[in-house]
Scaffold this motif. Sequence first.
Motif: not given
Length: 108
Positions: A33-53
């Motif tokens: 999505n475009i928010r102001g002057i930024e291109l943005t997206k939220t990426f969901p993960f199963a857990d902290f390990h996947d998030t940090m990878a």
Amino acid sequence: MNLLELSCETQHGANPLAASTVNQLMGSLPGWNIRGIELTKTFPFADFHDTMAFVNALAWIAHREDHHPDMSVHYNRVVVNFSTHDAGGLTLNDFICAAKTEALLARP
């Protein structure tokens, strides 16, 4: 245009992309999505390990492309924001890096 085949270029003194170009490029980035002057997206993960990878892989891409996102890192999600601050808006670099970010999670 295949964004994955492109590399970022220095944007000092560059102008942001025209709205028509931004709209065209958005078609290749589902979920972004475009928010102001930024291109943005939220990426969901199963857990902290996947998030940090994901964060570490994205950091490697950002370093290689010399174009760095703002990120908000949480236990099971990462919010990624790209913008070219030197241009005061979105440039092709933002779309290149967003496409390469998206490719990190591509499934065959």
